[in-house]
Design a protein around this motif. Structure first.
Motif, PDB file in Angstrom:
ATOM      1  N   GLU A 110     -10.343  12.271   3.033  1.00  0.00           N
ATOM      2  CA  GLU A 110     -10.690  11.163   1.936  1.00  0.00           C
ATOM      3  C   GLU A 110      -9.491  11.325   1.233  1.00  0.00           C
ATOM      4  N   TYR A 111      -9.425  10.120   0.355  1.00  0.00           N
ATOM      5  CA  TYR A 111      -8.395   9.695  -0.653  1.00  0.00           C
ATOM      6  C   TYR A 111      -8.803   8.619  -1.486  1.00  0.00           C
ATOM      7  N   PHE A 112      -8.034   8.642  -2.627  1.00  0.00           N
ATOM      8  CA  PHE A 112      -8.281   7.242  -3.439  1.00  0.00           C
ATOM      9  C   PHE A 112      -6.900   6.470  -3.546  1.00  0.00           C
ATOM     10  N   LEU A 113      -7.035   5.196  -3.473  1.00  0.00           N
ATOM     11  CA  LEU A 113      -5.814   4.227  -3.629  1.00  0.00           C
ATOM     12  C   LEU A 113      -5.946   3.886  -5.186  1.00  0.00           C
ATOM     13  N   LEU A 114      -4.577   4.076  -5.558  1.00  0.00           N
ATOM     14  CA  LEU A 114      -4.378   3.575  -7.006  1.00  0.00           C
ATOM     15  C   LEU A 114      -3.690   2.549  -7.009  1.00  0.00           C
ATOM     16  N   LYS A 115      -3.659   1.636  -7.972  1.00  0.00           N
ATOM     17  CA  LYS A 115      -2.828   0.530  -8.622  1.00  0.00           C
ATOM     18  C   LYS A 115      -2.674   0.751 -10.071  1.00  0.00           C
ATOM     19  N   ASP A 116      -1.358   1.010 -10.599  1.00  0.00           N
ATOM     20  CA  ASP A 116      -1.431   0.976 -11.921  1.00  0.00           C
ATOM     21  C   ASP A 116      -2.182   2.137 -12.546  1.00  0.00           C
TER      22      ASP A 116
END
Length: 335
Positions: A110-116
């Motif tokens: 599992e992981y998160f995708l981050l923008k800014d």
């Protein structure tokens, strides 16, 4: 003779979580190279936290080769880091795994995708709607504009590389995703998890998106990120039995602190007893219980306690080499 691009990938000396590094060189071969054709290479360990400047040479030992579908005539080379005398570098956790081809592992990354700096779907100020619609969700409101593009392109890259990628789903929180890797052999799945992580990180460069593998990046009433370890051995698959299972669970209980020590940093933030977790200081098992330390599938209990088990405690930052090694060490204690 044709020239091939060889991208060497290895784990650095960062703590508490090792990072991934890479560099590539051109080599000529008369045909498509195999692992045996790939030479060892060196790097400056003083720039990766793995050596002092006065004695900085480290050695890259190729251990797995994968096709790189993003370039023509290109391969990704997973490496162990060795000292110049040929012994494993202290950061080389792969060398510590019991090499058992009968030990099968499936990791759920599992992981998160981050923008800014924000998970995809999170507004500039505050939070999105609570958890509920995001898990296996569909539509812009649930999964955003680019999340699915990234995870499906990543899937294709992994499949082209020969990585045994078994699936993808959107996870419980906005911007959170999961992929699954399975391998037969103590090291195989762990090699492929690391290479799949590398491919994801590299892919996201083009989208100007960061991958956050931390186990609890969003505080509060949001699920953390795990890397559940599904495992079996020849004995678990072929013999099993309730007596053996009970002995195995007793060994896992006895060694719970040793397991937590290698299951990833900051796990106390994730293993709170909430959000489908058992408290970090406790051990429990349960049939189909996602709040247990080890989940026992219904099929396992119905099949004379034979099959695979799921350790739900490893977190998303965990080193799959160290996790696999610790699980096998505990299993080895049980006659």
């Amino acid at each position: 003779m044709a020239k091939y691009k060889l991208e060497y990938v290895w784990l650095d000396g960062s703590t508490p979580v090792q990072g991934l590094r890479s560099k590539f060189q051109m080599k000529e071969f008369s045909s498509e190279p195999t692992l045996e054709d790939i030479p060892e290479w060196g790097f400056d360990g003083s720039s990766t936290g793995q050596a002092d400047g006065g004695d900085s040479d480290c050695v890259l030992k190729p251990v797995a080769i994968y096709l790189d579908a993003t370039r023509e005539d290109s391969y990704l080379i997973m490496c162990e880091v060795m000292l110049p005398d040929g012994t494993p570098h202290p950061t080389n956790t792969r060398a510590d795994i019991i090499d058992d081809e009968g030990a099968w592992f499936g990791f759920e990354q599992e992981y998160f995708l981050l923008k800014d700096g924000r998970p995809l779907g999170f507004p500039k100020n505050g939070y999105p709607e609570p958890q509920g619609p995001y898990y296996c969700g569909v539509g812009h409101k649930a999964v955003g504009a680019i999340g699915r593009l990234i995870v499906e392109e990543h899937l294709d890259l992994c499949l082209a590389a020969g990585i045994n990628h078994e699936g993808v789903n959107a996870e419980v929180a906005s911007g959170q995703w999961e992929f699954q890797i399975f391998g037969k052999g103590s090291r195989k799945a762990a090699d492929q998890i690391w290479m799949a992580r590398y491919l994801l990180l590299r892919l996201c460069e083009a989208y100007e998106v960061d991958v956050d593998f931390r186990c609890k990046p969003i505080k509060g009433d949001w699920n953390g990120s795990g890397m559940h370890a599904n495992f079996s051995t020849t004995k678990l698959r072929e013999e099993g039995g309730k007596e053996y299972f009970d002995k195995l669970m007793a060994a896992f209980d006895k060694n719970k602190e040793e397991h937590i020590a290698v299951y990833g940093p900051d796990n106390d933030q994730r293993l709170t007893g909430l959000h489908e977790t058992q408290s970090i200081d406790k051990f429990s098992w349960g049939i189909a219980d996602r709040g247990a330390s080890i989940r026992v599938p219904h099929s396992f209990a119905k099949n004379d306690w034979k099959g695979y088990l799921e350790d739900r405690r490893p977190n998303s930052q965990g080193d799959p080499y160290a996790i696999a090694a610790r699980i096998l060490q505990t299993i080895e204690e049980v006659a």
